[in-house]
Design a protein around this motif. Structure first.
Motif, PDB file in Angstrom:
ATOM      1  N   GLY A  33       2.060 -24.025  27.774  1.00  0.00           N
ATOM      2  CA  GLY A  33       2.288 -23.161  29.202  1.00  0.00           C
ATOM      3  C   GLY A  33       1.060 -22.493  29.868  1.00  0.00           C
ATOM      4  O   GLY A  33       1.198 -21.499  30.587  1.00  0.00           O
ATOM      5  N   GLU A  67       3.570 -22.423  34.646  1.00  0.00           N
ATOM      6  CA  GLU A  67       4.945 -23.075  34.035  1.00  0.00           C
ATOM      7  C   GLU A  67       5.120 -24.514  33.781  1.00  0.00           C
ATOM      8  O   GLU A  67       5.828 -25.067  33.005  1.00  0.00           O
ATOM      9  N   ASP A  68       4.491 -25.311  34.563  1.00  0.00           N
ATOM     10  CA  ASP A  68       4.737 -26.536  34.243  1.00  0.00           C
ATOM     11  C   ASP A  68       3.376 -27.273  34.751  1.00  0.00           C
ATOM     12  O   ASP A  68       2.323 -26.386  35.222  1.00  0.00           O
ATOM     13  N   LEU A  69       3.163 -28.551  34.442  1.00  0.00           N
ATOM     14  CA  LEU A  69       2.248 -29.442  34.690  1.00  0.00           C
ATOM     15  C   LEU A  69       1.542 -29.197  36.097  1.00  0.00           C
ATOM     16  O   LEU A  69       0.387 -29.153  36.461  1.00  0.00           O
ATOM     17  N   GLN A 108       2.068 -26.987  38.223  1.00  0.00           N
ATOM     18  CA  GLN A 108       1.171 -25.714  38.414  1.00  0.00           C
ATOM     19  C   GLN A 108       0.258 -25.762  37.843  1.00  0.00           C
ATOM     20  O   GLN A 108      -0.685 -25.235  38.543  1.00  0.00           O
ATOM     21  N   GLY A 165       2.551 -36.218  31.497  1.00  0.00           N
ATOM     22  CA  GLY A 165       2.953 -34.940  31.774  1.00  0.00           C
ATOM     23  C   GLY A 165       2.099 -33.990  30.720  1.00  0.00           C
ATOM     24  O   GLY A 165       2.844 -32.860  30.391  1.00  0.00           O
ATOM     25  N   SER A 166       1.029 -34.464  30.091  1.00  0.00           N
ATOM     26  CA  SER A 166       0.331 -33.643  29.488  1.00  0.00           C
ATOM     27  C   SER A 166      -1.057 -33.543  30.047  1.00  0.00           C
ATOM     28  O   SER A 166      -1.384 -34.357  30.836  1.00  0.00           O
TER      29      SER A 166
END
Length: 672
Positions: free
Chosen positions: A311, A323-325, A327, A303-304
């Motif tokens: 962000g 917003e998130d990974l 995206q 998740g990184s």
DNA sequence: GTCGAAATAAACACTG
DNA sequence: CCAGTGTTTATTTCGA
């Protein structure tokens, strides 16, 4: 003939595109005359002059804490630069730099050789898109490893030194303190300067876009960038003004955090008083010294993403909010897919990293030498294991011609500040447009690299006209015979000890062609003088107005040049600032860079007041006195110009210079 | 593609 | 005649 063939060989250099400042190559069509060789633009370049490493304080020992602290600072800053660079200009605290090297399929060897050996086109051809990206990551990871190892060693070494020194000597004369500190501060500043230069390079190439709010242009960015206080901000990505800086710093468990904060805190107090020896790090508690989580740990947080942090997309110049990974990944695939632009950005990034490594190695070496000089310890000849590929040529003492060991040498061979790699091709009439337009000021550049040009058979990056002018202006009476000009050329430049027919012809040609050179009959024959006004005219420095020119100018500033300018500036005037509390404040700092700027744009002479007029020049040139030295005679020269003897053949000399070409003269043009 | 600047080459004139 | 000096023209390259 021989010349011809020489240029032919040079011609074989691979052609690079113009767009991205290519370190080497540019096409050379072919044709009779000459062969282009190399590019002027970005050649990275060595660190400042080889010679003077700042104020040569010959004091005894300075407080160990101080030295240690400062050394640490310098190292940390440098390391931070590199890490940031390697991680794609991520924000200081954001150590996402741990690359997923494991996922890379590209052989290491390829990864390491690629940037230098292959053109981007070639790389594109050879590698598939995922491979390319993987390659990049791999390379970055490797660099990180190397760098961290290197730093580790360096810091251990420093620590050792510190300990030994602490045992050895205790009290040091206070007066020595200032000098040493100054020297180290200079060291630090140079590194910061380097960092900034890379930022500029990126900006120049449009790979890093300035946010509107941040700065209206490079010129505006420069001065503030110079201030060390602002450096971290700059590296945060010169944008996202709203992004709180703390975010990045607060990252947990990242060894960079420490360094980032420390570096920041060091810079943060606008005043670094000479007596900051009491500063933190009691006898070198290396809080940041140990790269805790070093390279080897490539743990990849699920998740990184190395290019994703806080962000936003960390792609150089992007900073798109995601917003998130998921995206972000989508964004990455759409916006930063493998295309020309991305490839160019990758390449630039590679170059940036490489240059930084080189620069870092040099600076570290200098630091070693400084420390050795300060009796901290007999420095080993090669203190570090050359984690970075720095050729021995980099440390060449004084310009002995080191024939490029191999044309494909991964690192830029010996090169004086500001000299493009192109110039390295000695031999034939490399038709390098050694334009003085965007090279560093000839006088200061020459002063800085005098020895280099004298001994190294490299073509000076100046036009014939500027060289001739320099030769003439260097003389007390500002006039030279042709032969004396020849002699000056041969005396000052090893390059001009060869191919005499060629360049002498060129000199004569220039003398005749340019109206700025005025032939004057003298008792001892004809002498040549310089008409400054004409000289100004022929090179309109519209640097203020034209962004492209600014771009050029910056591109002409390889760090070396900038470094040279910067050092010259220091030497000229601002040096004392280093000692003063205000040294780091924007005001004084800003005076440095614009200076370099101006240097570049308009070498020795002031810009025509009317033509330029523009604001971006932030501070009055500190060179002013030098300028005047050069310029004053110019107008005096006009009066002095012995109009009389030369009769009919040279009406121009007798009359006002204007009649030679343009008539209406800008009156205010000559330095007012 | 055009244009200007610069580099290079070469022809030519003049002079000692 | 020759070498050095000075002028001029042509060509090519490069960057804007």
């Amino acid at each position: 003939m021989m010349v011809e063939s020489a240029s032919e060989t040079i011609r074989s250099a691979p052609s690079g595109q113009n767009g991205v400042g290519s370190i080497s190559g540019q096409t050379d069509g072919g044709g009779g005359g000459g062969g282009g060789a190399g590019a002027a633009g970005t050649g990275g370049s060595g660190p400042g002059r080889d010679s003077a490493a700042g104020p040569d304080s010959n004091g005894e020992m300075s407080p160990a804490e101080l030295l240690h602290f400062q050394q640490q600072q310098a190292l940390q800053v440098a390391r931070q630069f590199l890490l940031q660079q390697a991680s794609g200009l991520s924000s200081p605290g954001n150590n996402d730099s741990k690359q997923s090297a494991s996922s890379v399929q590209v052989p290491v060897s390829v990864a390491m050789m690629s940037p230098q050996m292959l053109t981007p086109q070639q790389m594109q051809q050879i590698l598939s898109p995922p491979q390319l990206q993987a390659l990049l990551q791999q390379q970055q990871a490797l660099m990180l490893q190397q760098l961290q190892e290197y730093y580790k060693k360096q810091q251990e070494q420093l620590h050792l030194q510190l300990l030994t020194q602490q045992q050895a000597g205790k009290q040091q004369p206070k007066e020595a303190l200032g000098n040493k500190q100054l020297a180290f501060q200079q060291q630090l500043l140079q590194m910061q300067q380097l960092q900034q230069q890379h930022l500029l390079n990126l900006q120049r190439q449009g790979l890093v876009s300035l946010q509107p709010g941040q700065a209206s242009g490079p010129l505006q960015t420069l001065p503030q960038a110079v201030c060390p206080t602002d450096l971290p901000q700059l590296w945060k990505g010169e944008g996202a003004p709203g992004q709180p800086a703390e975010d990045s710093v607060k990252q947990e468990g990242l060894d960079l955090t420490g360094s980032a904060t420390t570096a920041t805190s060091f810079a943060a107090p606008p005043k670094v008083s000479p007596s900051l020896s009491h500063h933190t790090l009691p006898n070198g508690q290396p809080t940041v010294l140990t790269p805790r989580r070093d390279s080897s740990s490539h743990e990849e947080t699920p998740g990184s993403h190395p290019l994703y942090g806080h962000g936003e997309c960390k792609w150089p110049g992007c900073e798109t909010l995601c917003e998130d990974l998921g995206q972000f990944i989508k964004h990455l695939n759409t916006e930063h897919a493998l295309d020309d632009r991305s490839t160019a950005q990758c390449r630039v990034q590679m170059q940036v990293v490489q240059q930084l490594e080189i620069q870092l190695a040099k600076e570290s070496e200098r630091l070693q030498a400084m420390m050795a000089h300060l009796h901290m310890r007999p420095s080993e000849p090669k203190p570090f294991n050359q984690p970075v590929t720095v050729s021995a040529a980099d440390s060449f003492p004084d310009g002995l011609v080191h024939p490029p060991t191999s044309a494909a040498a991964p690192v830029t061979p010996l090169r004086p500040p500001g000299l493009s790699s192109a110039s390295l091709h000695s031999g034939g009439p490399t038709r390098r447009r050694s334009s003085d337009k965007f090279c560093s000021p000839i006088s200061s550049e020459l002063a800085q690299n005098h020895e280099f040009y004298k001994n190294a058979d490299v073509r000076p990056p100046f036009t014939y006209a500027s060289l001739i002018r320099q030769a003439i202006l260097e003389t007390p009476d500002r006039q030279l015979t042709l032969n004396e000009i020849y002699n000056w050329f041969t005396r000052m430049f090893a390059y001009f000890r060869r191919n005499t027919a060629t360049w002498k012809n060129a000199v004569r040609h220039n003398l005749s062609l340019h109206k700025c050179f005025v032939r004057v009959e003298n008792v001892k024959g004809a002498v040549w003088t310089v008409d400054e006004r004409e000289y100004q005219k022929r090179r309109p420095p519209k640097m203020t107005g034209s962004p492209t020119l600014v771009k050029n100018m910056i591109s002409g500033l390889s760090y070396g040049a900038l470094n040279a300018s910067y050092q010259a500036a220091l030497a000229e005037s601002s040096f004392p600032l280093l000692n003063s509390p205000g040294m780091l404040n924007p005001g004084s700092a800003s005076s440095l860079l614009p200076l370099s700027h101006e240097d570049v744009g308009a070498p020795v002479e002031p810009l025509p007041s009317n033509g330029s007029s523009s604001p971006p020049r932030l501070s009055p040139p500190q060179y002013s006195h030098q300028v005047q030295v050069k310029e004053e005679p110019a107008e005096a020269e006009e009066d002095r110009r012995p109009g009389p003897p030369l009769g009919p053949p040279n009406p121009s000399t007798a009359g006002p210079p204007e009649d030679r070409d343009l008539e209406e003269e800008l009156p205010g043009e000559e330095l007012s």
